[in-house]
Design a protein around this motif. Structure first.
Motif, PDB file in Angstrom:
ATOM      1  N   GLU A 202      -5.440  -4.354  -3.789  1.00  0.00           N
ATOM      2  CA  GLU A 202      -5.667  -5.615  -3.694  1.00  0.00           C
ATOM      3  C   GLU A 202      -6.168  -6.071  -4.795  1.00  0.00           C
ATOM      4  O   GLU A 202      -5.881  -7.341  -5.310  1.00  0.00           O
ATOM      5  N   HIS A 203      -6.772  -5.213  -5.713  1.00  0.00           N
ATOM      6  CA  HIS A 203      -7.348  -5.546  -7.267  1.00  0.00           C
ATOM      7  C   HIS A 203      -6.021  -5.932  -8.053  1.00  0.00           C
ATOM      8  O   HIS A 203      -6.136  -6.688  -8.740  1.00  0.00           O
TER       9      HIS A 203
ATOM     10  N   PRO B 217      -8.000 -12.391   3.351  1.00  0.00           N
ATOM     11  CA  PRO B 217      -6.526 -12.433   3.037  1.00  0.00           C
ATOM     12  C   PRO B 217      -6.300 -12.542   1.583  1.00  0.00           C
ATOM     13  O   PRO B 217      -6.869 -13.402   0.928  1.00  0.00           O
ATOM     14  N   ILE B 218      -5.227 -11.602   1.067  1.00  0.00           N
ATOM     15  CA  ILE B 218      -4.873 -11.758  -0.136  1.00  0.00           C
ATOM     16  C   ILE B 218      -3.773 -12.308  -0.477  1.00  0.00           C
ATOM     17  O   ILE B 218      -3.334 -12.592  -1.682  1.00  0.00           O
ATOM     18  N   ALA B 219      -2.674 -12.660   0.547  1.00  0.00           N
ATOM     19  CA  ALA B 219      -1.462 -13.424   0.235  1.00  0.00           C
ATOM     20  C   ALA B 219      -1.247 -14.447   1.535  1.00  0.00           C
ATOM     21  O   ALA B 219      -1.579 -14.100   2.805  1.00  0.00           O
ATOM     22  N   GLY B 220      -0.524 -15.337   1.131  1.00  0.00           N
ATOM     23  CA  GLY B 220       0.153 -16.203   2.405  1.00  0.00           C
ATOM     24  C   GLY B 220       1.164 -15.596   3.315  1.00  0.00           C
ATOM     25  O   GLY B 220       1.296 -15.944   4.230  1.00  0.00           O
ATOM     26  N   ARG B 221       1.771 -14.829   2.538  1.00  0.00           N
ATOM     27  CA  ARG B 221       2.914 -13.994   3.080  1.00  0.00           C
ATOM     28  C   ARG B 221       2.754 -12.462   2.715  1.00  0.00           C
ATOM     29  O   ARG B 221       2.624 -12.112   1.645  1.00  0.00           O
TER      30      ARG B 221
ATOM     31  N   GLY C 206      -1.407  -2.286   4.877  1.00  0.00           N
ATOM     32  CA  GLY C 206      -2.827  -1.792   5.017  1.00  0.00           C
ATOM     33  C   GLY C 206      -3.795  -2.905   4.440  1.00  0.00           C
ATOM     34  O   GLY C 206      -4.815  -2.960   4.608  1.00  0.00           O
ATOM     35  N   LEU C 207      -3.211  -4.108   3.746  1.00  0.00           N
ATOM     36  CA  LEU C 207      -3.868  -5.242   3.194  1.00  0.00           C
ATOM     37  C   LEU C 207      -4.386  -6.107   4.397  1.00  0.00           C
ATOM     38  O   LEU C 207      -5.382  -6.825   4.218  1.00  0.00           O
TER      39      LEU C 207
END
Length: 238
Positions: free
Chosen positions: A91-92, A129-133, A122-123
């Motif tokens: 994530e970082h 949320p870290i991403a749109g996809r 695992g995200l």
């Protein structure tokens, strides 16, 4: 903690950075179809930044069993602290790429191949949320989430004869996501053992171009017929 290293960054010819494709695979893997993936991204998304990252996953990293109960999943951080640390490390690194390139999470696609793809899945256990996809080839959930945000669209791509991760796990994952009313798709390549094939890479782009994220429909429903509202949906990959 699992070390994630950027191996390559490909910038678009223009000055604008429209999207970010963050691609993660194991350091030891030799992926013959990676040039095909990178070339197709550049052709289909000429304004995208492509960040290629590698990870050396420890052999003794504790991966919860796919059949873990929901009660077990809720305690994933306690049961597998090193796995949780690896997900936070990923994530970082993604956030650093987003900040450096000036790309929002909505316009980010995180792509994971094989066991590294399982780390990418695992995200979904993160609070934000870290991403749109999120797109994976031949991956399995390290643990099933109890909730999934519509701010992330998930695409599972799998070969039906994948020897590392049985396709039945991908089908079960998709069924579980459907129960959570998540925004998720699955594509299974029949009579194939290669989950990172040109056929499934092609399916990835088909999904990106044809699957309108459910959050857009939600936004439209919430907006209603309010003519005075000036906001527009956030930028995304579509």
């Amino acid at each position: 903690m699992t070390e994630i290293k950027t191996s390559q960054i490909l910038l678009p010819e223009g000055g604008a950075h429209g999207q970010l494709f963050y691609i993660l695979h194991e350091e030891s893997e030799q992926l013959t179809n990676m040039p095909f993936l990178l070339g197709t991204i550049r052709a289909e998304f000429p304004d995208a930044v492509i960040q290629l990252a590698v990870v050396a996953l420890e052999e003794d990293l504790q991966w919860p069993a796919a059949e873990s109960s929901e009660a077990d999943v809720s305690a994933t951080v306690q049961l597998a602290p090193r796995l949780a640390e690896s997900i936070k490390s990923l994530e970082h690194d993604i956030q650093m790429g987003q900040n450096k390139q000036g790309v929002l999470s909505e316009a980010t696609a995180v792509v994971g191949v094989g066991l590294a793809g399982s780390l990418v899945l695992g995200l979904t256990l993160l609070e934000q949320p870290i991403a749109g996809r999120i797109i994976t080839f031949g991956a399995a959930f390290p643990a099933y989430p109890l909730d999934l945000s519509l701010d992330t669209t998930i695409h599972l791509l799998h070969a039906d004869r994948d020897m590392a991760v049985p396709s039945t796990q991908a089908r079960e994952a998709h069924e579980r996501m459907a129960l959570l009313q998540a925004d998720a798709t699955i594509d299974i390549a029949m009579n194939s053992a290669d989950s990172f094939s040109e056929v499934l890479i092609g399916k990835m782009f088909e999904r990106l171009k044809t699957c309108v994220p459910l959050r857009y429909w939600r936004y439209a429903a919430e907006s209603g017929d309010d003519k005075e509202q000036d906001e527009v949906p956030p930028a995304s990959l579509h």
